[in-house]
Design a protein around this motif. Structure first.
Motif, PDB file in Angstrom:
ATOM      1  N   VAL A   1       7.006   2.773   1.857  1.00 41.73           N
ATOM      2  CA  VAL A   1       5.549   2.664   1.847  1.00 41.73           C
ATOM      3  C   VAL A   1       5.120   1.916   3.103  1.00 41.73           C
ATOM      4  O   VAL A   1       5.563   0.795   3.349  1.00 41.73           O
ATOM      5  CB  VAL A   1       5.063   1.919   0.584  1.00 41.73           C
TER       6      VAL A   1
ATOM      7  N   LEU B   1      -1.659  -0.604  -0.155  1.00 39.92           N
ATOM      8  CA  LEU B   1      -2.147   0.007  -1.383  1.00 39.92           C
ATOM      9  C   LEU B   1      -2.822  -1.056  -2.247  1.00 39.92           C
ATOM     10  O   LEU B   1      -2.360  -2.194  -2.324  1.00 39.92           O
ATOM     11  CB  LEU B   1      -1.007   0.663  -2.159  1.00 39.92           C
ATOM     12  N   TYR B   2      -3.888  -0.670  -2.927  1.00 40.34           N
ATOM     13  CA  TYR B   2      -4.632  -1.585  -3.775  1.00 40.34           C
ATOM     14  C   TYR B   2      -4.921  -0.906  -5.110  1.00 40.34           C
ATOM     15  O   TYR B   2      -5.329   0.261  -5.147  1.00 40.34           O
ATOM     16  CB  TYR B   2      -5.946  -1.984  -3.096  1.00 40.34           C
ATOM     17  N   ARG B   3      -4.700  -1.643  -6.184  1.00 41.11           N
ATOM     18  CA  ARG B   3      -5.060  -1.157  -7.519  1.00 41.11           C
ATOM     19  C   ARG B   3      -6.057  -2.140  -8.100  1.00 41.11           C
ATOM     20  O   ARG B   3      -5.736  -3.297  -8.358  1.00 41.11           O
ATOM     21  CB  ARG B   3      -3.830  -1.042  -8.424  1.00 41.11           C
TER      22      ARG B   3
ATOM     23  N   SER C   1      -7.634  -0.454 -13.351  1.00 40.39           N
ATOM     24  CA  SER C   1      -7.465   0.893 -12.799  1.00 40.39           C
ATOM     25  C   SER C   1      -6.029   1.359 -13.018  1.00 40.39           C
ATOM     26  O   SER C   1      -5.117   0.558 -13.171  1.00 40.39           O
ATOM     27  CB  SER C   1      -7.784   0.886 -11.306  1.00 40.39           C
ATOM     28  N   THR C   2      -5.839   2.650 -13.018  1.00 41.14           N
ATOM     29  CA  THR C   2      -4.490   3.211 -13.128  1.00 41.14           C
ATOM     30  C   THR C   2      -4.044   3.863 -11.824  1.00 41.14           C
ATOM     31  O   THR C   2      -2.950   4.398 -11.751  1.00 41.14           O
ATOM     32  CB  THR C   2      -4.440   4.262 -14.256  1.00 41.14           C
ATOM     33  N   GLU C   3      -4.898   3.823 -10.818  1.00 40.34           N
ATOM     34  CA  GLU C   3      -4.615   4.495  -9.549  1.00 40.34           C
ATOM     35  C   GLU C   3      -4.526   3.503  -8.393  1.00 40.34           C
ATOM     36  O   GLU C   3      -5.289   2.545  -8.321  1.00 40.34           O
ATOM     37  CB  GLU C   3      -5.715   5.518  -9.231  1.00 40.34           C
ATOM     38  N   TRP C   4      -3.588   3.762  -7.499  1.00 37.39           N
ATOM     39  CA  TRP C   4      -3.482   3.008  -6.264  1.00 37.39           C
ATOM     40  C   TRP C   4      -4.284   3.742  -5.193  1.00 37.39           C
ATOM     41  O   TRP C   4      -4.240   4.969  -5.114  1.00 37.39           O
ATOM     42  CB  TRP C   4      -2.033   2.913  -5.813  1.00 37.39           C
ATOM     43  N   VAL C   5      -4.993   2.982  -4.365  1.00 36.27           N
ATOM     44  CA  VAL C   5      -5.741   3.587  -3.257  1.00 36.27           C
ATOM     45  C   VAL C   5      -5.341   2.890  -1.960  1.00 36.27           C
ATOM     46  O   VAL C   5      -5.036   1.702  -1.949  1.00 36.27           O
ATOM     47  CB  VAL C   5      -7.277   3.488  -3.467  1.00 36.27           C
ATOM     48  N   LYS C   6      -5.357   3.662  -0.875  1.00 41.19           N
ATOM     49  CA  LYS C   6      -5.068   3.097   0.441  1.00 41.19           C
ATOM     50  C   LYS C   6      -6.302   2.364   0.936  1.00 41.19           C
ATOM     51  O   LYS C   6      -7.417   2.859   0.806  1.00 41.19           O
ATOM     52  CB  LYS C   6      -4.724   4.205   1.433  1.00 41.19           C
TER      53      LYS C   6
END
Length: 188
Positions: free
Chosen positions: A101, A105-107, A111-116
């Motif tokens: 990686v 990445l941030y969650r 939330s259940t999703e990681w976002v850049k």
């Protein structure tokens, strides 16, 4: 192609050539004569330190076209004298892994999703949360009225993969921020 006979046996070739220690051409195969070092094509060599433990083994990192092609122990190191453990020897795979990686990445909470996210934004978020935790946990006086000027909202945990200098700086940072709960995984 050379016909294989008992006369071509490397030990006999070695004796005929007077090569008692097996260091002459008589002990080389055609394949070994054409081998080249893995580092022969490197553009440059950069010295580094193995990232895995607190020993601090020195490494030579060989780079070609801005890509790591080989990592070896540094024989000039007084710590490891050119040796690496199996994990240190495999650190080239860590650098070049297709699953590595390289984005922040941030969650978000719940939330259940990681976002850049942008690296600068991530650093700002960390700094804001650090300062807020310090502010929310700050104590000027203890329960007996003694001046303590500390925060219970921060704690520091150093790691064994950090060297002494990095752990020292982390300790200084958290002490300056007023934290009193400082530990290192090596003591746990």
């Amino acid at each position: 192609m050379v016909k294989k006979t008992l006369l071509n046996w490397p030990v006999l070739r070695q004796l005929r050539a007077g090569d008692m220690f097996g260091r002459d051409r008589s002990t080389q195969s055609k394949k070994s004569a054409t081998l080249t070092p893995r580092i022969a094509e490197a553009d440059r060599m950069v010295k580094s330190v193995c990232p895995y433990c607190a020993v601090g083994c020195s490494q030579r990192v060989y780079v070609k076209d801005e890509k790591v092609i080989q990592i070896e122990g540094d024989p000039d190191s007084p710590i490891s004298r050119g040796r690496l453990c199996p994990k240190g020897s495999a650190s080239e795979q860590l650098v070049n892994s297709s699953t590595r990686v390289t984005d922040v990445l941030y969650r978000a909470p719940h939330s259940t999703e990681w976002v850049k996210i942008d690296r600068e934004k991530a650093l700002d978020m960390i700094a804001d949360r650090f300062l807020e935790a310090r502010r929310n946990g700050w104590q000027d006086l203890d329960e007996k009225g003694r001046k303590v000027n500390r925060t219970l909202g921060l704690a520091g945990l150093g790691g064994a993969t950090l060297d002494n200098e990095e752990n020292y700086l982390i300790k200084k940072l958290f002490t300056a921020a007023g934290a009193i709960q400082l530990e290192n995984q090596a003591r746990i």
